[in-house]
Design a protein around this motif. Structure first.
Motif, PDB file in Angstrom:
ATOM      1  N   ILE A  11       0.820  -1.218   0.000  1.00 44.41           N
ATOM      2  CA  ILE A  11       0.000   0.000   0.000  1.00 44.41           C
ATOM      3  C   ILE A  11       0.853   1.267   0.000  1.00 44.41           C
ATOM      4  N   ALA A  72       5.992   2.903   1.978  1.00 38.79           N
ATOM      5  CA  ALA A  72       6.255   1.878   3.005  1.00 38.79           C
ATOM      6  C   ALA A  72       7.131   0.816   2.374  1.00 38.79           C
ATOM      7  N   GLY A  74       8.397  -3.313   2.841  1.00 33.44           N
ATOM      8  CA  GLY A  74       8.162  -4.590   3.507  1.00 33.44           C
ATOM      9  C   GLY A  74       7.385  -5.487   2.561  1.00 33.44           C
ATOM     10  N   ASP A  75       7.886  -6.699   2.384  1.00 29.67           N
ATOM     11  CA  ASP A  75       7.253  -7.601   1.425  1.00 29.67           C
ATOM     12  C   ASP A  75       7.515  -9.033   1.882  1.00 29.67           C
ATOM     13  N   GLY A 277       2.783   0.411   7.712  1.00 26.95           N
ATOM     14  CA  GLY A 277       3.629  -0.353   6.802  1.00 26.95           C
ATOM     15  C   GLY A 277       2.954  -0.626   5.478  1.00 26.95           C
ATOM     16  N   ALA A 288      -6.654   1.227   0.943  1.00 28.48           N
ATOM     17  CA  ALA A 288      -5.808   1.807   1.999  1.00 28.48           C
ATOM     18  C   ALA A 288      -6.166   3.270   2.221  1.00 28.48           C
ATOM     19  N   ASN A 289      -6.106   3.677   3.468  1.00 27.00           N
ATOM     20  CA  ASN A 289      -6.342   5.072   3.829  1.00 27.00           C
ATOM     21  C   ASN A 289      -5.097   5.887   3.461  1.00 27.00           C
TER      22      ASN A 289
HETATM   23  P1  NAD Z   1       1.069  -2.519   8.650  1.00 23.89           P
HETATM   24  O1  NAD Z   1       1.136  -1.140   9.213  1.00 23.89           O
HETATM   25  O2  NAD Z   1       1.479  -2.666   7.252  1.00 23.89           O
HETATM   26  O3  NAD Z   1      -0.445  -3.024   8.757  1.00 23.89           O
HETATM   27  C1  NAD Z   1      -1.078  -3.474   9.947  1.00 23.89           C
HETATM   28  C2  NAD Z   1      -2.583  -3.323   9.783  1.00 23.89           C
HETATM   29  O4  NAD Z   1      -2.946  -1.957   9.967  1.00 23.89           O
HETATM   30  C3  NAD Z   1      -3.109  -3.654   8.393  1.00 23.89           C
HETATM   31  O5  NAD Z   1      -3.400  -5.013   8.236  1.00 23.89           O
HETATM   32  C4  NAD Z   1      -4.352  -2.811   8.319  1.00 23.89           C
HETATM   33  O6  NAD Z   1      -5.414  -3.433   8.997  1.00 23.89           O
HETATM   34  C5  NAD Z   1      -3.961  -1.580   9.085  1.00 23.89           C
HETATM   35  N1  NAD Z   1      -3.474  -0.504   8.200  1.00 23.89           N
HETATM   36  C6  NAD Z   1      -2.191  -0.073   8.091  1.00 23.89           C
HETATM   37  N2  NAD Z   1      -2.121   0.946   7.238  1.00 23.89           N
HETATM   38  C7  NAD Z   1      -3.365   1.162   6.780  1.00 23.89           C
HETATM   39  C8  NAD Z   1      -3.933   2.095   5.871  1.00 23.89           C
HETATM   40  N3  NAD Z   1      -3.188   3.027   5.267  1.00 23.89           N
HETATM   41  N4  NAD Z   1      -5.253   2.022   5.628  1.00 23.89           N
HETATM   42  C9  NAD Z   1      -6.023   1.124   6.236  1.00 23.89           C
HETATM   43  N5  NAD Z   1      -5.550   0.228   7.118  1.00 23.89           N
HETATM   44  C10 NAD Z   1      -4.232   0.254   7.394  1.00 23.89           C
HETATM   45  O7  NAD Z   1       1.897  -3.480   9.615  1.00 23.89           O
HETATM   46  P2  NAD Z   1       2.348  -5.012   9.422  1.00 23.89           P
HETATM   47  O8  NAD Z   1       1.242  -5.780   8.800  1.00 23.89           O
HETATM   48  O9  NAD Z   1       2.863  -5.401  10.718  1.00 23.89           O
HETATM   49  O10 NAD Z   1       3.566  -4.934   8.410  1.00 23.89           O
HETATM   50  C11 NAD Z   1       3.509  -5.193   7.013  1.00 23.89           C
HETATM   51  C12 NAD Z   1       4.859  -4.909   6.398  1.00 23.89           C
HETATM   52  O11 NAD Z   1       5.157  -3.517   6.468  1.00 23.89           O
HETATM   53  C13 NAD Z   1       6.030  -5.604   7.093  1.00 23.89           C
HETATM   54  O12 NAD Z   1       6.934  -6.019   6.110  1.00 23.89           O
HETATM   55  C14 NAD Z   1       6.624  -4.534   7.964  1.00 23.89           C
HETATM   56  O13 NAD Z   1       7.984  -4.754   8.250  1.00 23.89           O
HETATM   57  C15 NAD Z   1       6.426  -3.329   7.092  1.00 23.89           C
HETATM   58  N6  NAD Z   1       6.394  -2.031   7.790  1.00 23.89           N
HETATM   59  C16 NAD Z   1       6.972  -0.987   7.146  1.00 23.89           C
HETATM   60  C17 NAD Z   1       6.910   0.291   7.680  1.00 23.89           C
HETATM   61  C18 NAD Z   1       7.563   1.423   6.959  1.00 23.89           C
HETATM   62  O14 NAD Z   1       7.977   1.287   5.832  1.00 23.89           O
HETATM   63  N7  NAD Z   1       7.676   2.586   7.556  1.00 23.89           N
HETATM   64  C19 NAD Z   1       6.201   0.497   8.876  1.00 23.89           C
HETATM   65  C20 NAD Z   1       5.611  -0.598   9.502  1.00 23.89           C
HETATM   66  C21 NAD Z   1       5.709  -1.860   8.945  1.00 23.89           C
END
Ligand code: NAD
Ligand code: IPM
Ligand code: MN
Length: 349
Positions: A11, A72, A74-75, A277, A288-289
């Protein structure tokens, strides 16, 4: 202004497209040219080329751009997270972006997940140390994969690192007319590293008599963030704890999709990104928001001195919430792109 744009993965791509749309709209209205240079650094790029970022990548970011915008990283296909470590953590370290600035501001009472709380209760900032602590990757695994495995990962706390983030928190409070700073650590258990936080905090706090300096252990702070968030104005903490409590902060703002951040070295090229993320299950589905990303672009403009432009973005996001022009995670019916379109149009009118 020349800005590097790294949509990244999942996203990150979806929300970055909307932040870019909004930046272009604000540029048109205010007569500013944003030179947005897209860089392909991502899991796709890494898997296709074996390169996370080019050899001169950090230098290029530092020397050729006024700011960096990231979606973001992460994959699930990159199990060891190598590309995210190089691109995101690497940039934080190499560009010495020691301030992770994460405002926690509820924009509308309806988004509040807490009973009988509202905008007046949720309005504070977290300063997360961003260049050391548990994130330094010092340690190793001995006899890995066996029943005798020993895994060591050290936390690094330096006087320089702790002093500059604590000082930054107090300076921010004074500059913004705030009177309360709370430092959170785990000095009851981490009796070496966090003793340094205790010492420096007391020393720096004494220089700011107009600011009430309090301390909470991080576990208690996590509890009070939910029970009584209104007590906070400025929180300062280490890298790992700051990571964790700002996801709670995201939830307090309505959801992780609302939270914005800046990875800042004052006066130097800094990096802005939503707190969330790559949320792989949501990727590419127009769900995604984009507001956390869009608000991060406002933080970026504010930091670059384009304050009116930043306020225009923030006002448009607030209007979208009030008028229910939002994605499903915060109760709306629109897709990612439609929210971005609405906010961009609002700025244009
Ligand atoms: P994540 O923040 O990607 O998502 C967790 C949950 O939060 C999602 O399943 C969803 O329900 C909700 N969410 C997050 N962002 C949203 C949005 N914009 N709109 C709507 N709902 C949203 O965390 P995760 O699932 O633990 O991590 C996924 C990947 O992202 C991993 O690879 C992790 O390492 C990475 N990550 C990257 C960053 C970054 O680049 N700054 C930050 C956090 C996690
Ligand atoms: C964040 C993220 C990152 C962190 C990950 C993706 C390395 O969770 O920016 O909050 O832990 O700092
Ligand atoms: Mn995080």
């Amino acid at each position: 202004m020349r800005i590097a744009v790294i949509p990244g993965d999942g996203i990150g791509k979806d929300v970055t497209a909307e932040a870019v749309k909004v930046l272009r709209a604000v540029g048109e209205v205010f007569g500013r040219t944003f030179d947005l240079v897209h860089l392909p650094w991502s899991a796709d790029h890494y898997l296709a080329t074996g390169e996370t970022l080019p050899a001169n990548g950090y230098q290029m970011l530092r020397d050729q751009f006024q700011a960096i915008f990231v979606g973001a990283l992460g994959d699930p296909r990159v199990g060891d997270n190598k590309h995210a470590r190089d691109i995101l953590l690497g940039t934080r370290f190499e560009l010495d972006l020691y301030v992770n600035y994460r405002p926690v501001r509820l924009l509308d009472d309806r988004l509040c997940p807490l009973k009988d709380r509202g905008r007046k209760d949720i309005n504070f900032v977290v300063f997360r140390e961003n260049t050391e602590g548990a994130y330094v990757s010092v340690g190793g695994r001995f006899k890995a994969g066996t029943a005798d495995e020993v895994a060591i990962q050290e936390e690094v706390n330096t006087f320089k690192g702790v002093n500059r983030i604590i000082r930054h928190a107090f300076e921010y409070a004074v500059a913004n007319g705030l009177t309360k700073v709370c430092m959170a650590d785990k000095s009851n258990v981490m009796q070496q590293g966090h003793a340094l936080w205790q010492r420096v905090y007391k020393q720096v706090a004494a220089e700011y008599p107009a600011v009430t300096a309090t301390h909470q252990y991080i576990d208690a702070l996590a509890m009070f963030l939910v029970k009584d968030p209104g007590q906070y104005q400025v929180i300062v903490t280490n890298n790992l704890f700051g990571d964790i409590v700002t996801d709670i902060g995201g939830a307090l703002q309505g959801g992780l999709g609302m939270a914005a951040s800046g990875n800042i070295h004052p006066g130097k090229t800094s990096l802005f990104e939503p707190v969330h993320g790559s949320a792989p299950p949501l990727a590419g589905k127009n769900v995604a928001n984009p507001m956390g990303a869009i608000l991060s672009s406002a933080l970026m403009l504010e930091t670059l001195g384009a304050v009116d432009e930043a306020r225009a973005i923030e006002r448009a996001v607030e209007a979208a919430i009030v008028e229910d022009q939002t994605t499903a995670d915060i109760g709306g019916r629109l897709g990612t792109r439609e929210v971005g379109d609405w906010i961009a149009k609002r700025i244009q009118n």
